[in-house]
Write an enzyme that holds these catalytic residues in place. Structure first.
Site, PDB file in Angstrom:
ATOM      1  N   TYR A   1      20.896 -28.841  16.005  1.00  0.00           N
ATOM      2  CA  TYR A   1      21.542 -29.851  16.859  1.00  0.00           C
ATOM      3  C   TYR A   1      21.512 -29.388  18.318  1.00  0.00           C
ATOM      4  O   TYR A   1      20.754 -29.869  19.107  1.00  0.00           O
ATOM      5  CB  TYR A   1      22.960 -30.135  16.390  1.00  0.00           C
ATOM      6  CG  TYR A   1      23.564 -31.329  17.100  1.00  0.00           C
ATOM      7  CD1 TYR A   1      23.228 -32.624  16.729  1.00  0.00           C
ATOM      8  CD2 TYR A   1      24.434 -31.159  18.175  1.00  0.00           C
ATOM      9  CE1 TYR A   1      23.756 -33.724  17.400  1.00  0.00           C
ATOM     10  CE2 TYR A   1      24.962 -32.248  18.853  1.00  0.00           C
ATOM     11  CZ  TYR A   1      24.621 -33.525  18.467  1.00  0.00           C
ATOM     12  OH  TYR A   1      25.137 -34.610  19.135  1.00  0.00           O
TER      13      TYR A   1
ATOM     14  N   SER B   1      20.224 -37.599  16.056  1.00  0.00           N
ATOM     15  CA  SER B   1      20.832 -37.938  17.338  1.00  0.00           C
ATOM     16  C   SER B   1      20.324 -36.967  18.403  1.00  0.00           C
ATOM     17  O   SER B   1      19.132 -36.935  18.689  1.00  0.00           O
ATOM     18  CB  SER B   1      22.356 -37.909  17.215  1.00  0.00           C
ATOM     19  OG  SER B   1      22.954 -38.567  18.286  1.00  0.00           O
TER      20      SER B   1
ATOM     21  N   ASP C   1      22.019 -49.524  15.239  1.00  0.00           N
ATOM     22  CA  ASP C   1      22.515 -48.342  15.930  1.00  0.00           C
ATOM     23  C   ASP C   1      22.750 -48.707  17.391  1.00  0.00           C
ATOM     24  O   ASP C   1      21.807 -48.853  18.164  1.00  0.00           O
ATOM     25  CB  ASP C   1      21.500 -47.196  15.817  1.00  0.00           C
ATOM     26  CG  ASP C   1      22.064 -45.875  16.327  1.00  0.00           C
ATOM     27  OD1 ASP C   1      23.089 -45.905  17.040  1.00  0.00           O
ATOM     28  OD2 ASP C   1      21.487 -44.827  16.009  1.00  0.00           O
TER      29      ASP C   1
ATOM     30  N   HIS D   1      24.477 -45.707  13.421  1.00  0.00           N
ATOM     31  CA  HIS D   1      24.167 -44.322  13.769  1.00  0.00           C
ATOM     32  C   HIS D   1      24.387 -43.358  12.605  1.00  0.00           C
ATOM     33  O   HIS D   1      24.010 -42.196  12.686  1.00  0.00           O
ATOM     34  CB  HIS D   1      25.009 -43.897  14.975  1.00  0.00           C
ATOM     35  CG  HIS D   1      24.483 -42.714  15.704  1.00  0.00           C
ATOM     36  ND1 HIS D   1      23.228 -42.683  16.283  1.00  0.00           N
ATOM     37  CD2 HIS D   1      25.028 -41.496  15.948  1.00  0.00           C
ATOM     38  CE1 HIS D   1      23.042 -41.509  16.860  1.00  0.00           C
ATOM     39  NE2 HIS D   1      24.109 -40.762  16.665  1.00  0.00           N
TER      40      HIS D   1
END
Length: 714
Positions: free
Chosen positions: A480, A560, A644, A679
């Protein structure tokens, strides 16, 4: 007639799948050519072409048709994977066990979420003392297909009323409904078009919430940048709701969060212009027509009020203390020069909670939980003995609660729930899942590796015991690295199946995250964002050098901001891995801030308008702008949702179109677009299982496995 139209459309898609063509003759996989347009933007005198700008229009029929054709092609490809259904069946079987969430008390009832196994959404149950439980709220009844989900719950101070939000089709736009808890009857105070923020009650009289004005154009992609706090008084219509903060140019902020202290005395507002840094204001609700008093009138820190005792405010802050601390101050003079330390900063990051009149300081020690109990004077009561090495979560409740609950988990241990007595320190196992997975057969080890600039990065590697380090193990490297978010050990059913299949799961704690405080976060932002990509690349190189895997058996995965990570790394190092799995990614770094609330991410990214240096930096790593002709990129399965409205799907659409037009060699580039999904939050279990079956099947198939590398129980 309707049936005929459907049949003709299906036939057209079938023909499209069989006759997909591309301008790139070197590509083995033949794709349908995506139309290009002559759109050009000028940044600091530099022209940037945007040939797929038309895919940003989520309301156009052209975009809708493109989505259907891409989905049909992807489905056609995935159906040829011989063991895809076996993976789906195993996921369904292992997923099918009872799951219980953390109990909490509201009024005279104890509430808790529970899922019987394969229910699309958790059901909220309640019980009175130790009497039989009953269903209180079942989100599975909200819609037939499971695409309407529960957003958040907020009970009034005495527990007699509940306000809860629902999301339709995965959107961040929510609807709030209000019900009496005793009778479960709705009282008619429905609030619509609410986005972000929380619901916070004032006594039993009404509640505060936040939203934006309805945007012009598409609700899914139009920019929203002026958040507003409203107060809804029960028994009135939404149009009568009082605007509390955010209505003037001086009060304009992208994010506003409002909450009322447990004793109903103070209203707290935390205005933000970005996802990092907030102002802090308090308003004394016991004084009629009182004004907001600034505690912090700048956004140089992340600070919030965790509790109060009368006018004594307790604040969690990282102002000049990157690892956070707790201070107290009187509400009459609440600015920093009057702050007094309660729990000082240490070398480890503090994530505190409160309950039963105590603070519980959860420290991250190399991303592993260590919890200490303090009183409100800052005296250490005890260190909580946790069940092992992993992540503890909970220790939250009201001041009068006699018992608190916490969960404990790690990458190979499903979450167990414990009941804790704060007075005696006694801990008892409250609930343990009965899952068809033998945790004792797996091991999770932390290693430290060196990134490009010499920084030491921790990484957890989890796999079945007895793994042979022969360089041939299918491995998912997940990352991430952003927004101060910490990746701490947590069990995942999907990851459990991956490891059952013989896979290795590796998760590094990249810079940009919060594992080592705000300095660690800042080291991966804006003009330092390349550190995050370098950390991820170095993690892959460590796994290869130590024979866990090889490039041909390595998959890169992230969602993301993690989708950006995967996109940037494969465009910088297309040779690094065999498979790339970017999910709901931020992939167009020159235009991300023009959609929905994307401008709020500028603390981490900067924007192309900030300066020429920032524009150059973003353009040099933006995945959409760095796909090159004649390069063989990894086999790529891009995933996104058509609803999203946080990271709009146009990012994924444009990246897919770029890869398909320029990819060479044998590796496929596919995009899987979930319909009526956003999302990720609130996605039905049935859709989640199907998605993971496709992801794992695609991954193994493109690593060259003709059959599953390890037999699984079905």
């Amino acid at each position: 007639m309707k049936r005929l139209i459907i049949l003709l459309f299906t036939l057209a898609l079938s023909i499209a799948c069989k006759n997909l063509k591309t301008e790139n003759k070197d590509s083995i996989v033949k794709y349908r050519k995506t139309k290009t347009v002559d759109t050009v933007d000028i940044y600091f005198g530099f022209e940037v072409k945007d040939p797929y700008r038309w895919l940003e229009d989520d309301q156009s029929k052209e975009t809708e048709t493109w989505v259907k054709i891409q989905n049909a092609f992807t489905s056609h490809y995935l159906k040829q994977i011989p063991y895809r259904n076996d993976i789906k069946e195993r996921l369904s079987k292992i997923w099918n066990y009872e799951k219980i969430g953390m109990p909490f008390i509201a009024g005279k009832y104890t509430y808790f979420p529970k899922n019987n196994g394969l229910q699309n959404h958790d059901v909220i149950y309640r019980k009175l003392n130790d009497t039989e439980t009953e269903v209180f709220l079942d989100p599975n009844t909200f819609s037939i297909d499971g695409t309407t989900s529960l957003g958040g719950l907020s009970f009034s101070k005495d527990g007699s009323l509940l306000a809860y939000s629902i999301s339709e089709g995965g959107s961040d736009w929510r609807k709030i409904l209000v019900m009496q808890t005793e009778t479960k009857e709705f009282i008619g105070d429905t609030i619509t078009e609410v986005k972000f923020g929380n619901i916070s009650w004032y006594k039993n009289e009404g509640f505060y919430y936040s939203s934006y004005d309805k945007p012009n154009g598409s609700e899914l992609s139009a920019k929203t940048d002026q958040h507003k706090v409203y107060y809804h008084k029960l028994g009135t219509s939404q149009k009568e709701d009082a605007l509390i903060y955010g209505g003037t140019p001086e009060e304009k902020h992208r994010y506003l969060y409002a909450s009322v202290t447990e004793d109903n005395r103070y209203l707290i507002i935390t205005p933000r212009v970005s996802t990092s840094g907030n102002k802090l204001f308090v308003k004394d609700l016991s004084i009629e027509n009182s004004k907001f008093i600034p505690v912090l009138n700048h956004t140089d820190s992340d600070s919030y009020i965790i509790d109060n005792v009368g006018s004594k405010l307790f604040i969690v802050t990282n102002l000049n203390t990157p690892n956070k601390k707790i201070v107290w101050v009187d509400a009459s003079n609440p600015t920093p020069e009057h702050w007094v330390d309660v729990i000082p900063e240490t070398e480890f990051v503090l994530n505190p909670s409160k309950g039963s009149g105590y603070f519980f300081a959860d420290y991250m020690v190399d991303a592993i939980s260590k919890v200490k109990q303090y009183d409100y004077q800052g005296h250490l009561i005890k260190e909580i003995q946790l069940p092992g090495s992993g992540t503890a979560d909970g220790f939250s409740g009201k001041a009068k609660d006699d018992a608190l609950y916490y969960s404990f988990t790690n990458y190979n241990t499903p979450s167990n729930i414990y009941k804790f007595n704060p007075k005696t320190g006694e801990t008892a196992l409250y609930w343990k899942p009965k899952i068809d997975f033998k945790s004792e057969d797996y091991e999770s080890n932390q290693v430290f590796y060196t990134s490009k600039d010499g920084t030491k990065i921790p990484m957890m590697i989890t796999h079945k015991k007895g793994l042979k380090l022969n360089g041939k193990n299918p491995t998912i490297l997940y990352g991430y690295g952003g927004f101060n978010i910490s990746l701490t050990p947590a069990f995942s059913i999907a990851n459990a199946v991956w490891m059952e299949l013989g896979g290795v799961l590796a998760i590094p704690n990249l810079r940009g995250g919060g594992e080592y405080g705000s300095k660690w976060h800042d080291a991966g932002t804006q003009l330092k964002k390349q550190h995050v990509f370098d950390d991820f690349i170095a993690a892959a190189e460590y796994l290869i050098a130590h024979n866990y895997t090889a490039s041909n058996y390595l998959a890169l995965r992230g969602g993301s901001n993690g989708g950006l990570l995967v996109g940037a790394v494969i465009t910088q190092r297309p040779d690094l891995a065999k498979v790339a799995l970017p999910a709901v990614g931020v992939l167009d770094m020159l235009r991300y801030h023009t959609f929905t609330s994307g401008a709020g991410w500028a603390y981490d990214y900067g924007t192309a308008e900030d300066s020429k240096d920032m524009f150059d930096y973003l353009k040099n790593y933006s995945p959409v702008h760095n796909v090159k002709k004649g390069v063989e990129y990894p086999a790529t399965l891009i995933t996104t949702g058509d609803h999203d409205d946080r990271v709009v799907p146009a990012h994924s659409f444009k990246f897919a179109a770029e890869l398909q037009s320029k990819q060479t060699g044998n590796n496929p580039t596919l995009i899987r677009i979930e319909t009526d999904a956003g999302h990720g939050a609130g996605t039905p279990v049935s859709k989640t299982i199907e998605q993971y079956a496709d992801i794992f099947g695609f991954t193994l198939y493109n690593m060259g496995f003709k059959e599953l590398p390890n037999k699984i129980k079905i």
